[in-house]
Structures are given as structure tokens and as C-alpha cells.
Design a protein around this motif. Structure first.
Motif, mmCIF file in Angstrom:
data_model
loop_
_atom_site.group_PDB
_atom_site.id
_atom_site.type_symbol
_atom_site.label_atom_id
_atom_site.label_comp_id
_atom_site.label_asym_id
_atom_site.label_seq_id
_atom_site.Cartn_x
_atom_site.Cartn_y
_atom_site.Cartn_z
ATOM 1 N N ASP A 84 7.376 14.051 -16.221
ATOM 2 C CA ASP A 84 8.438 13.351 -15.505
ATOM 3 C C ASP A 84 7.793 12.227 -14.689
ATOM 4 O OD1 ASP A 84 10.426 12.490 -13.725
ATOM 5 O OD2 ASP A 84 11.362 14.458 -13.658
ATOM 6 N N VAL A 85 8.128 10.991 -15.009
ATOM 7 C CA VAL A 85 7.511 9.840 -14.337
ATOM 8 C C VAL A 85 7.719 9.899 -12.822
ATOM 9 C CG1 VAL A 85 7.642 7.322 -14.068
ATOM 10 C CG2 VAL A 85 7.603 8.319 -16.351
ATOM 11 N N GLN A 86 8.886 10.406 -12.397
ATOM 12 C CA GLN A 86 9.174 10.457 -10.955
ATOM 13 C C GLN A 86 8.201 11.362 -10.202
ATOM 14 O OE1 GLN A 86 11.483 8.496 -9.444
ATOM 15 N NE2 GLN A 86 11.665 7.593 -11.487
ATOM 16 N N GLN A 87 7.574 12.287 -10.924
ATOM 17 C CA GLN A 87 6.643 13.217 -10.286
ATOM 18 C C GLN A 87 5.185 12.759 -10.413
ATOM 19 O OE1 GLN A 87 8.175 15.495 -8.542
ATOM 20 N NE2 GLN A 87 10.117 14.790 -9.433
ATOM 21 N N LEU A 88 4.966 11.654 -11.121
ATOM 22 C CA LEU A 88 3.600 11.145 -11.303
ATOM 23 C C LEU A 88 3.139 10.374 -10.073
ATOM 24 C CD1 LEU A 88 3.418 9.674 -14.925
ATOM 25 C CD2 LEU A 88 2.371 11.765 -14.099
ATOM 26 N N LYS A 89 1.910 10.579 -9.715
ATOM 27 C CA LYS A 89 1.295 9.795 -8.635
ATOM 28 C C LYS A 89 0.179 8.957 -9.269
ATOM 29 C CE LYS A 89 3.829 12.099 -5.708
ATOM 30 N NZ LYS A 89 5.053 11.465 -5.146
ATOM 31 N N SER A 90 0.479 7.683 -9.505
ATOM 32 C CA SER A 90 -0.503 6.822 -10.177
ATOM 33 C C SER A 90 -1.414 6.163 -9.133
ATOM 34 C CB SER A 90 0.221 5.772 -11.011
ATOM 35 O OG SER A 90 1.044 4.968 -10.201
ATOM 36 N N PRO A 91 -2.592 5.651 -9.567
ATOM 37 C CA PRO A 91 -3.078 5.537 -10.942
ATOM 38 C C PRO A 91 -3.579 6.875 -11.498
ATOM 39 C CG PRO A 91 -4.735 4.720 -9.419
ATOM 40 C CD PRO A 91 -3.530 5.037 -8.587
ATOM 41 N N LEU A 92 -3.646 6.925 -12.836
ATOM 42 C CA LEU A 92 -4.088 8.137 -13.520
ATOM 43 C C LEU A 92 -5.501 7.941 -14.062
ATOM 44 C CD1 LEU A 92 -0.849 8.955 -15.571
ATOM 45 C CD2 LEU A 92 -1.464 9.741 -13.280
#
Length: 559
Positions: free
Chosen positions: A364-372
């Protein structure tokens, strides 16, 4: 040209036998300027099927040695300052996509007409005045864009029945004075844009193009003022109906003996086309219903484009990774999420060889904390909250999975190992394990084992970050990702057509409510994601123009 110091991207492409090479931006432009052109060793990368050199204003010419790159399928040379293209480009017999847009070209070489496999030609935003004779030899051409040039007309052989796949012609913002009545020979034409030209007439024969769905003649000062008003405000069908009516009226006026034969021929042709029109319309309706649309959002068009950095250490563990972001996937309606997860499992079992060839992970993009960061960790240091589990180290997780796999084998009384056993063996003996880590230091993916509860997709997920990893090859990753996106498009189309109800809380609970209009559209948007090395040099961008292109007749890709 001074090639004493080879470019790192070129060296890496040669060493790793890569099929893609992308060079773009200020850093590359600076090297081109000091080098007097491209690194000549580029032309020895004969395995390349995708070459992009863009956004380099110091690039004014391409060397004739480009003729050696005979495996090229896509050549992207946009947003430079190219003044000419060598005629030997005609040697690139496998070329399907040629993008020379936004340069300083005044002429196209005749060699372009020798590209028999070419299906997309983009020469927009140049200074072209004419197109070369012989384009009708490019019989697989399906799209041509010559907008924003100084072209005064199409060559005579352009209106040819040989171009029976040509569906899109964009020629806006030129100096075109006449559109021939022979336009009707382009039987596959669906989109025609001739806005902002010097046209005075629109031939009635255009109405004989039975597949035409979208036309634009805005900005032309037509002699027929009623028609001029229509082209600035009416739908395509209304304009074609008007042109068809004009054609019939002209036929009624042609009574003289001298014109009798020509009038009769035209009448016969129109009668024949009218008979085909109904069948063609019905066929088009079926085709359009069956078609699935995927729009690709270029990384440069995304203000917050996501980039994944890849550490050098993954090379000896699981080196290949491609990623993208998918928007427009409706997981909220009915059993849409369940169908998607089942489809992903089936791809894992079949195309991915029960994860032994490649592994898919969705977040889920909303739960991603970028950068990866795609990195490696020691088995005892890699910690993850795996799907449906509490946090544990990789060693603990694999031990649990081994016990579960063995128990499953005993329950089913199998002599052979299960699929779970097989992919657990892939990391056996490895001192380091691959993982995808977010900006907070959390492991969100541990391929080929699992991904994290933290970024788990739900019915409420609106954007998905998709990754495919493999120890086999980069092309394997791309093939799996292609297949996944096609399957997602199919599922989205199915969901839109059936318009299932959703729970009021978005999770299937509570009283059912109808899906809103945003959930009944089946179009997917795929945003490109770049993977780069630790120095920021591009490794791969997905999708590129060579992706999503193999035997996908039911899928329309909009770039």
C-alpha cells in the motif's frame, strides 16, 4: 572524440550484458560536451534492445556506428539538440519505436523508410518541412506524431492501403495546406489531429474512414464557415455526418458526362464502404469492450516520483529488481481483493515456478515511507513483521516456515517436498539475505519469503507499489511484471463490468452500498519507478517502451 575514460554506465552495460541503457540529464550532458559526443563504446553494445539518450542539449549528432546496434527495438533520442540523423539508421531492422522529438532536425533521412518493423514514430517539436517519400514501406506503422514542425503536406505515398495498421496520426501545429481525399485508404485510422494548420478544405472522403473515433481540425480557417464552427465545438460523429452529407450533395451535382465516371466510381465506393461500415462498427464495439486500457505515467511527469536505491551487495544474493506504482486498481468492490490475491498466487505457482524463478510483492503506497533501499542483511539482524505474524528475525521466520512446510507435507502424506519447501531452500547457505527497507529502517519485503504487515494491501488501498525480484535475470522480472499488470487490467475490467457492492466501511462489513463512479472505471495508471545504484546511476526504469508490448492485442497502452 576522446574515449580514454569510459563511461561507468556503458562499462556496466557491457560487463553485465545488459539489454537496456539510459543516459539522461545534466551529468551526462556535461560528459557529452567535454567528450565531443557520446562515448563511442556505446556502439559496441550490440545486445541492446533499448537505448535512450535524452535531455542532453550538447548532443548535436549521432555517429554512423549506430548501425551496429542491430538488436535495438526502441531508440529514444528526445530532448537533445540533434541537427541530423545518419541515413544508416535504416540498418536497424528490428526497430519498433523511434522517438526523435524535441530536437533541431530539419530533415529525416530516407533510411527511416527502411524500418520495416517500425510501429511508433515520434518526430514532434523539430523544424521539419517535409517527410521522406517511402513511408508506406513501413507497413507495421501504427502511430506517427509530427506535431509542432513546419511540414506543409504529407508525401503522396503516405495515403496508402499498405499502411493498414496506421491508427493514429498527430500532425497539429504545422503548415499543412491540403488533406488529400485519398485519406480514405488509411482503413485503420482512429485518431487524426490536424489542428492549427493552414487547411481550407476537409475532404468528404474522410467520412469513409469507418474506424475514425477522434478528429481535431481546430485552428484552421476553413472556407466552409459552418464546418469551421463545427470543428471548434462538435463531436467527431457530427463532423463526419456533415462531411458525409456534403459528399452526397456533391455527387448529386456531378451530372455531366465528363464527370459521370468519376461520380459513379465514388458512389460505388461509398456504397461498398457503407455496407462494411455496420459490420465494422459492430466489430469495433466488440473490440472496444474487450480492450483494457493502461496509461503509463512517465517518471519525469510525477512530481514525487519514487526511486529505489540498490546496494552493490545484492549482486551475489538476488540481484534483479523491477518496480512500479499502480493506480486505479479497484480492490474495494465485492471480492475484488480476494480475486487479486488469488491471481497473484497463481502467477507465483505458474510463471514464477512457485517463487523459485521470481517473486511478486505488493504494498500500500500510503503506508510506504520513502526513499526505499534494496539491500542485504545478516539473517540474525534482518527483522520483519511478516504477514499475519509478530516481529521476528529471518532465522526465526524461516525455522517456523520449515516446521509448517514439514507438517503440511506429513498431513498430505507426500513423499516430495512442497512448493514452500522449494523456495525456502533458495536462501540456504547464504550469509546475507535480500530485503527492501523503508526510510524508517523497517524491512517491508523479504524476497522470496514474505512482505510486511506494515504495508499490507487492503480493500481501502488506492495505490499499489509492486516489486518483482529474481536471481535469474532482469528480463524474467519484466516478464512477470508484464503478466501481473495484464492480469490486474483484466481483473479491474471484470470488477467494473460487474459493479459489485461494497461494505460501508470499505472492508466488506456493514450494510452494502453501491460502488461510486470512481470505482467503476477500469483504466489503470502505471507510474514508472527508477531503480538506481548507490551513486545514483540508473539501473532500470519500469515500464520502458519495450515493456508491455508482446502479444497483448487486448491491451491498449497509452504513453
Amino acid at each position: 572524440m576522446d574515449d580514454t575514460k569510459k563511461w561507468p554506465e556503458v562499462e556496466k552495460a557491457a560487463t553485465e550484458k545488459r539489454r537496456e541503457l539510459v543516459l539522461q540529464g545534466p551529468a551526462v550532458d556535461k560528459r557529452i560536451s567535454s567528450n565531443g559526443g557520446l562515448d563511442s563504446s556505446i556502439y559496441s553494445l550490440t545486445l541492446l534492445n533499448y537505448l535512450e539518450v535524452s535531455q542532453c542539449p550538447s548532443l548535436t549528432e549521432i555517429h554512423e556506428d549506430i548501425r551496429h546496434l542491430t538488436n535495438l527495438q526502441s531508440l529514444i533520442l528526445c530532448r537533445n539538440k540533434l541537427a541530423s540523423i545518419p541515413n544508416v539508421i535504416g540498418n536497424l531492422k528490428s526497430l519498433k519505436v523511434l522517438d526523435l522529438s524535441v530536437n533541431n532536425l530539419t530533415v529525416l533521412p530516407e533510411g527511416v523508410t527502411q524500418l520495416r518493423e517500425l510501429n511508433t514514430l515520434n518526430v514532434s517539436c523539430n523544424n521539419l518541412e517535409v517527410l521522406p517519400e517511402g513511408l508506406s514501406q513501413c507497413t507495421k506503422l501504427s502511430s506517427i506524431n509530427i506535431s509542432k514542425n513546419r511540414v506543409i503536406g504529407f508525401p503522396a505515398d503516405f495515403y496508402s492501403e499498405k499502411l493498414d495498421l496506421l491508427s493514429t496520426v498527430v500532425a497539429s501545429d504545422n503548415l499543412i495546406e491540403e488533406l488529400s481525399g485519398e485519406i480514405h485508404k488509411l482503413a485503420a485510422l482512429k485518431v487524426l489531429d490536424l489542428s492549427n494548420n493552414k487547411l481550407r478544405e476537409i475532404p468528404s472522403d474522410l467520412s469513409d474512414c469507418s474506424k475514425l473515433k477522434e478528429i481535431s481540425f481546430k485552428g484552421n480557417k476553413l472556407n466552409d464557415k459552418r464546418l469551421e464552427k463545427m470543428v471548434n465545438g462538435c463531436q467527431t460523429k457530427s463532423i463526419l455526418d456533415y462531411l458525409r452529407g456534403k459528399g452526397r450533395g456533391r455527387q448529386g451535382e456531378d451530372k455531366g458526362d465528363a464527370d459521370g465516371g468519376r461520380s459513379t466510381d465514388k458512389k460505388k465506393r461509398q456504397q461498398q464502404r457503407k455496407k462494411k461500415e455496420k459490420a465494422s462498427d459492430e466489430q469495433d464495439e466488440v473490440e472496444e469492450l474487450n480492450k483494457m486500457v493502461v496509461r503509463v505515467l512517465h517518471v519525469s511527469d510525477a512530481p514525487t516520483a519514487l526511486t529505489v536505491k540498490v546496494s552493490a551487495e545484492v549482486k551475489d544474493v538476488r540481484p534483479y529488481l523491477v518496480c512500479c506504482i499502480v493506480r486505479g486498481m479497484n480492490l474495494k468492490s465485492g471480492n475484488a481483493l480476494k480475486r487479486f490475491l488469488m491471481a497473484q498466487t497463481k502467477l507465483h505457482d505458474d510463471l514464477c515456478g512457485k517463487r523459485t524463478i521470481a517473486t511478486i510483492a505488493t504494498h500500500d503506497v500510503q503506508q510506504l515511507k520513502s526513499p526505499l533501499m534494496y539491500d542485504v542483511k545478516q539473517p540474525t539482524e534482518l527483522k520483519i513483521v511478516a504477514l499475519g505474524r509478530k516481529e521476528m528475525t529471518a532465522v526465526e521466520l524461516i525455522r517456523h516456515l520449515h516446521l509448517e512446510a514439514e507438517e503440511l507435507r506429513k498431513q498430505k502424506k507426500r513423499q516430495n517436498v512442497t512448493g514452500l519447501h522449494k523456495y525456502l531452500q533458495l536462501l540456504q547457505g547464504k550469509p546475507l539475505y535480500p530485503c527492501l527497507v523503508d526510510a524508517e529502517g523497517d524491512v517491508i519485503s523479504f524476497p522470496p519469503i514474505t512482505n510486511s504487515e506494515k504495508t499490507k494491501i487492503k480493500k481501502t488501498t488506492k495505490e499499489l507499489f509492486v516489486e518483482v525480484t529474481s536471481a535469474t535475470s532482469l528480463q524474467t522480472c519484466k516478464d512477470v511484471m508484464d503478466a501481473l499488470i495484464v492480469k490486474m487490467a483484466e481483473l479491474n475490467k471484470f470488477t467494473a463490468e460487474h459493479q459489485e457492492e461494497v461494505g460501508s466501511d470499505g472492508e466488506g462489513g456493514g450494510p452494502p452500498v453501491p460502488a461510486d463512479s470512481s470505482e467503476t472505471s477500469s483504466q489503470l495508471i502505471i507510474q514508472q519507478v527508477r531503480t538506481v545504484d548507490q551513486d545514483g546511476n540508473l539501473k532500470v526504469v519500469y515500464p520502458s517502451k519495450t515493456d508491455l508490448s508482446n502479444d497483448m492485442n487486448n491491451l491498449t497502452i497509452i504513453w
